[in-house]
Design a protein around this motif. Sequence first.
Motif, PDB file in Angstrom:
ATOM      1  N   GLY A  11       1.024  -1.581   0.010  1.00 12.42           N
ATOM      2  CA  GLY A  11      -0.311   0.013   0.077  1.00 12.42           C
ATOM      3  C   GLY A  11       0.700   1.183   0.254  1.00 12.42           C
ATOM      4  N   VAL A  12       2.323   1.028   0.170  1.00 16.76           N
ATOM      5  CA  VAL A  12       2.791   1.751   0.448  1.00 16.76           C
ATOM      6  C   VAL A  12       3.825   2.813  -0.084  1.00 16.76           C
ATOM      7  N   SER A  13       4.080   1.450  -1.600  1.00 23.67           N
ATOM      8  CA  SER A  13       4.302   1.413  -2.018  1.00 23.67           C
ATOM      9  C   SER A  13       3.920   1.965  -3.869  1.00 23.67           C
ATOM     10  N   GLY A  14       4.119   3.466  -3.896  1.00 27.02           N
ATOM     11  CA  GLY A  14       3.356   4.201  -5.335  1.00 27.02           C
ATOM     12  C   GLY A  14       4.423   3.480  -6.314  1.00 27.02           C
ATOM     13  N   MET A  15       5.297   2.424  -6.572  1.00 27.24           N
ATOM     14  CA  MET A  15       5.638   1.880  -7.835  1.00 27.24           C
ATOM     15  C   MET A  15       6.159   0.858  -7.948  1.00 27.24           C
ATOM     16  N   ALA A  16       5.943  -0.289  -8.672  1.00 25.76           N
ATOM     17  CA  ALA A  16       6.022  -1.675  -8.399  1.00 25.76           C
ATOM     18  C   ALA A  16       7.695  -2.015  -8.303  1.00 25.76           C
ATOM     19  N   ALA A  95      -3.893   4.973  -0.876  1.00 25.64           N
ATOM     20  CA  ALA A  95      -3.776   3.361  -0.234  1.00 25.64           C
ATOM     21  C   ALA A  95      -3.477   3.687   1.429  1.00 25.64           C
ATOM     22  N   VAL A  96      -3.416   5.143   1.709  1.00 21.08           N
ATOM     23  CA  VAL A  96      -2.482   5.298   3.352  1.00 21.08           C
ATOM     24  C   VAL A  96      -3.519   4.724   3.874  1.00 21.08           C
ATOM     25  N   ALA A  97      -4.564   5.180   3.406  1.00 16.99           N
ATOM     26  CA  ALA A  97      -6.104   4.618   5.073  1.00 16.99           C
ATOM     27  C   ALA A  97      -5.551   3.565   5.134  1.00 16.99           C
ATOM     28  N   ARG A  98      -5.498   2.931   3.981  1.00 12.88           N
ATOM     29  CA  ARG A  98      -5.313   0.800   4.352  1.00 12.88           C
ATOM     30  C   ARG A  98      -3.809   0.475   4.512  1.00 12.88           C
ATOM     31  N   TRP A  99      -3.333   1.499   4.104  1.00  9.39           N
ATOM     32  CA  TRP A  99      -2.048   1.443   4.783  1.00  9.39           C
ATOM     33  C   TRP A  99      -1.874   1.589   6.521  1.00  9.39           C
ATOM     34  N   LEU A 100      -2.253   2.615   6.917  1.00  8.27           N
ATOM     35  CA  LEU A 100      -2.070   2.615   8.447  1.00  8.27           C
ATOM     36  C   LEU A 100      -3.309   2.088   9.118  1.00  8.27           C
ATOM     37  N   GLY A 101      -4.311   1.495   8.429  1.00  8.22           N
ATOM     38  CA  GLY A 101      -4.770   0.631   9.333  1.00  8.22           C
ATOM     39  C   GLY A 101      -4.080  -0.867   9.931  1.00  8.22           C
ATOM     40  N   ALA A 102      -3.465  -0.722   8.429  1.00 12.44           N
ATOM     41  CA  ALA A 102      -3.071  -2.615   8.363  1.00 12.44           C
ATOM     42  C   ALA A 102      -1.498  -2.163   9.465  1.00 12.44           C
ATOM     43  N   SER A 103      -0.909  -0.728   9.985  1.00  8.63           N
ATOM     44  CA  SER A 103       0.313  -0.482  10.652  1.00  8.63           C
ATOM     45  C   SER A 103      -0.573  -0.797  12.324  1.00  8.63           C
ATOM     46  N   ALA A 104      -1.687   0.157  12.258  1.00 13.63           N
ATOM     47  CA  ALA A 104      -2.706   0.215  13.781  1.00 13.63           C
ATOM     48  C   ALA A 104      -2.750  -1.204  14.391  1.00 13.63           C
ATOM     49  N   VAL A 138       0.590   4.387  26.220  1.00 17.95           N
ATOM     50  CA  VAL A 138       1.125   3.160  25.392  1.00 17.95           C
ATOM     51  C   VAL A 138      -0.067   3.668  23.709  1.00 17.95           C
ATOM     52  N   ALA A 139      -0.346   3.982  24.303  1.00 10.77           N
ATOM     53  CA  ALA A 139      -1.978   4.440  22.701  1.00 10.77           C
ATOM     54  C   ALA A 139      -1.070   5.675  22.017  1.00 10.77           C
ATOM     55  N   GLY A 140      -0.338   6.567  23.008  1.00  8.71           N
ATOM     56  CA  GLY A 140       0.413   7.688  22.737  1.00  8.71           C
ATOM     57  C   GLY A 140       1.114   7.328  22.142  1.00  8.71           C
ATOM     58  N   LEU A 141       2.222   6.462  22.434  1.00  9.65           N
ATOM     59  CA  LEU A 141       3.365   6.179  21.402  1.00  9.65           C
ATOM     60  C   LEU A 141       2.908   5.548  20.344  1.00  9.65           C
ATOM     61  N   GLY A 142       1.629   4.892  20.567  1.00 11.83           N
ATOM     62  CA  GLY A 142       0.916   4.044  18.742  1.00 11.83           C
ATOM     63  C   GLY A 142       0.902   4.893  18.139  1.00 11.83           C
ATOM     64  N   ILE A 143      -0.058   6.353  17.907  1.00 13.35           N
ATOM     65  CA  ILE A 143       0.476   6.969  16.947  1.00 13.35           C
ATOM     66  C   ILE A 143       1.058   8.084  16.929  1.00 13.35           C
ATOM     67  N   PHE A 144       2.429   7.987  17.933  1.00 10.57           N
ATOM     68  CA  PHE A 144       3.367   8.435  17.733  1.00 10.57           C
ATOM     69  C   PHE A 144       3.934   7.777  16.679  1.00 10.57           C
ATOM     70  N   GLY A 145       4.162   6.812  16.500  1.00 13.79           N
ATOM     71  CA  GLY A 145       4.916   5.436  15.866  1.00 13.79           C
ATOM     72  C   GLY A 145       4.684   4.884  14.997  1.00 13.79           C
ATOM     73  N   LEU A 146       3.263   5.479  14.090  1.00  8.42           N
ATOM     74  CA  LEU A 146       2.413   5.550  13.077  1.00  8.42           C
ATOM     75  C   LEU A 146       3.183   6.586  12.459  1.00  8.42           C
ATOM     76  N   GLY A 147       2.851   7.996  13.106  1.00  7.15           N
ATOM     77  CA  GLY A 147       3.319   9.299  13.019  1.00  7.15           C
ATOM     78  C   GLY A 147       4.939   9.125  11.722  1.00  7.15           C
TER      79      GLY A 147
END
Length: 248
Positions: A11-16, A95-104, A138-147
Amino acid sequence: MATSGSDAGAGVSGMAGPPAPARAWVLLPVVWCLWLLLSLVPTLLVAPHLLSPRPWLTRETAPSAVLAAMAFFLAAVWPFWPALAGRLGVPRVGAVARWLGASALEFVVLFSLAAPFVLVAWSVSGGRLAVAPAVVSVAGLGIFGLGLRTAAAGMVPGAARWLMLAAMLVCAGPLVLGYAAAETMGVSVPWLLEVSPVFELVRVGLDAWPEALWPRIARLWLWPGVGVVLAVVGVVEACRSRRDRELL
């Protein structure tokens, strides 16, 4: 786990590009559990055999050790794990939302795996752990890590290593400077220690929320806010880079 990680990379990769090796994503929970286990080893195996254990080798410090290990891993290691699974590309906007969802989802899995280690630390310390504030932190650190993860994905190749170095310095730098100031000049700088997410999670887990304004801001809002800003910067930079390539 391997599937969600591969999907995230795709999802993150914009190129094959070449498919991301699944073993890097399978190794993540293994490395996470070993990391947390190592944080408990001094308390569980070394401390009982010492006649005069050091302050950091007593059973009461078990929650501190586990929380510090969690904070450092979530802020300086986990956000950059996709780099081990292949080349990070520029995210597509759709694809950003899907990628962030997978990371979450990945973060939720890691949080669940940490529960037994936290339970052991809580047990051997005699219940010395503020559970609810620690979970929120810990949830706050998760948001930081996602950023951090989003910013690293949107940067030019090679820039993520500097972002990882900055995350490591943010975690350890204030602690080193605070210790050096106390040992060399006898000066206490508690406001500086609050900048470190490692110190922030440990103090919240042991003492719950403080009454003073700055510690409360530092332990509740600082790093989640930084994570949101980094996520926005990563998405904007990714869109700008993609637009520039399309114009060439």
